[in-house]
Design an enzyme around this catalytic site. Structure first.
Site: not given
Ligand code: EPU
Length: 338
Positions: A164, A238, A334
């Protein structure tokens, strides 16, 4: 191209947070965006490029220029014996691109079906799901340097992809606008079904012949079964990353929590399932006002209606604190917080 003042960003973020942008402009060509950026009043204005708005949380009004990307177009750039090189405008909806690939039998993105967001946001955070990451199919991208107004190409290595992560979230943050992405799609599919849930779903579907369309359908079934649809319940997928820890720390934790969900990595380190950790702290399904932790996936924070970005942020803070207290672990967000 129209420049607007004080526009609500509610329709432009999947958390459905009602904040406003000082300036707002939609662009569908590189020339358009160059023109806006050359305006004197924007020389020192903060700039935020929005794709699908699916990986951010607004905690206050945005006192700057929001550029909504609608650069479209998907085409076959070239091909060789093994690959198709497919170029997509960064404002294309990611899942539309996946469906285009399936219909042309271009393999490689099927495991990433139904990820919300735009093509341009893909490389920014190296999106991934069910055993595949964008970097596995990425060939190159083109991006506009905001200050210089010039276009630059970035290879896979130059994007410095991580979990990510990419160079565009780190040292080049805020400097470039990704305008197109070229993917290297396989002519001979390498089906990735090692992620347990996929095999299970393919069996449940009674699939005899495993191919990219079947995998895509399995992923769609899994996702719709447990992830909330942002069109119905505000969320950004998420909210936290899965933390990576040393093998040694993992062994200690495993003694105290034998059920801990973990994946060993090649470098001896271990990745933990943050969803499991958050659930163990008792957060799954909890709500504070309209801000909540999803009942089927504790890694996903949701806005059940009128939660403010601040309320969702405060909830994430409480989760971070309790995870730290119980497990001694520091989770990282995130989503991008503004
Ligand atoms: N789990 C729990 N409780 C929960 C949630 C998960 O025990 O509330 C356990 C599950 O049982 C499973 C494990 O944790 O054993 C992993 O769960 P899941 O397969 O749902 O995946 P994840 O690690 O929670 C990651 C990505 C998702 C991606 C899925 C599937 C991150 C931060 N998230 O989630 O990506 O869809 O894997 O590949 O890496 C996103 O980035 O927005 C996103 C949704």
């Amino acid at each position: 191209m129209i420049l607007l003042d004080n526009i609500s960003l509610k329709p432009f973020n999947t958390f459905h947070i009602d904040v406003s942008a000082r300036y707002f402009c939609e662009f569908n060509s590189t020339e358009d965006v160059k023109q806006v950026l050359s305006e004197k009043k924007f020389t020192d204005t903060p700039i935020l490029v929005l794709g699908g708005g699916s990986n951010l949380l607004f905690t206050k009004n945005y006192d700057g220029l929001v550029l909504k990307n609608t650069l479209k177009g998907i085409s076959l750039d070239k091909e060789d014996a093994d690959y198709y090189y497919v170029k997509a405008g960064s404002g294309e909806v990611w899942n539309d691109f996946v469906m285009y690939c399936l219909s042309h039998n271009y393999a490689g993105v099927e495991n990433m079906s139904l990820i919300p967001g735009s093509v341009g946001a893909g490389p920014l955070q190296n999106i991934g799901a069910y055993g595949v990451e964008l970097k596995d199919v990425f060939y190159e991208l083109e991006a506009l340097h905001i200050k210089e107004g010039t276009l630059k190409k970035f290879s896979n290595a130059e994007c410095k992809f991580g979990y990510r992560e990419s160079v565009f979230k780190q040292e080049l943050k805020g400097q470039f606008i990704i305008t197109s992405v070229t993917f290297r799609m396989s002519k001979r599919p390498l089906l990735k079904t090692s992620y347990g849930a996929i095999e299970k779903e393919l069996d449940a579907m009674g699939v005899k012949e495993r191919n990219i369309k079947a995998i895509s359908q399995a992923v769609i079934n899994i996702r719709t079964g447990k992830l909330p649809d942002p069109a119905k319940i505000g969320n950004a997928g998420s909210f936290f990353k899965n933390p990576e820890i040393s093998g040694e720390t993992f062994q200690k934790l495993k003694q105290r929590y034998p059920g801990m969900v973990a994946y060993p990595l090649d470098n001896g380190r271990v990745k933990l399932a943050a969803g499991w950790i958050i659930e163990m702290c008792g957060w799954k399904g909890k709500t504070i006002g309209d801000a909540g932790v999803h009942r089927d996936q504790a890694l996903v924070l949701v806005n059940y209606g009128k939660a403010s970005g601040r309320e969702i942020y405060d909830l994430s803070r409480e989760i971070l604190d309790s995870v730290n207290q119980k497990f001694g672990l520091t989770l990282e967000r995130e989503v991008n917080v503004y």
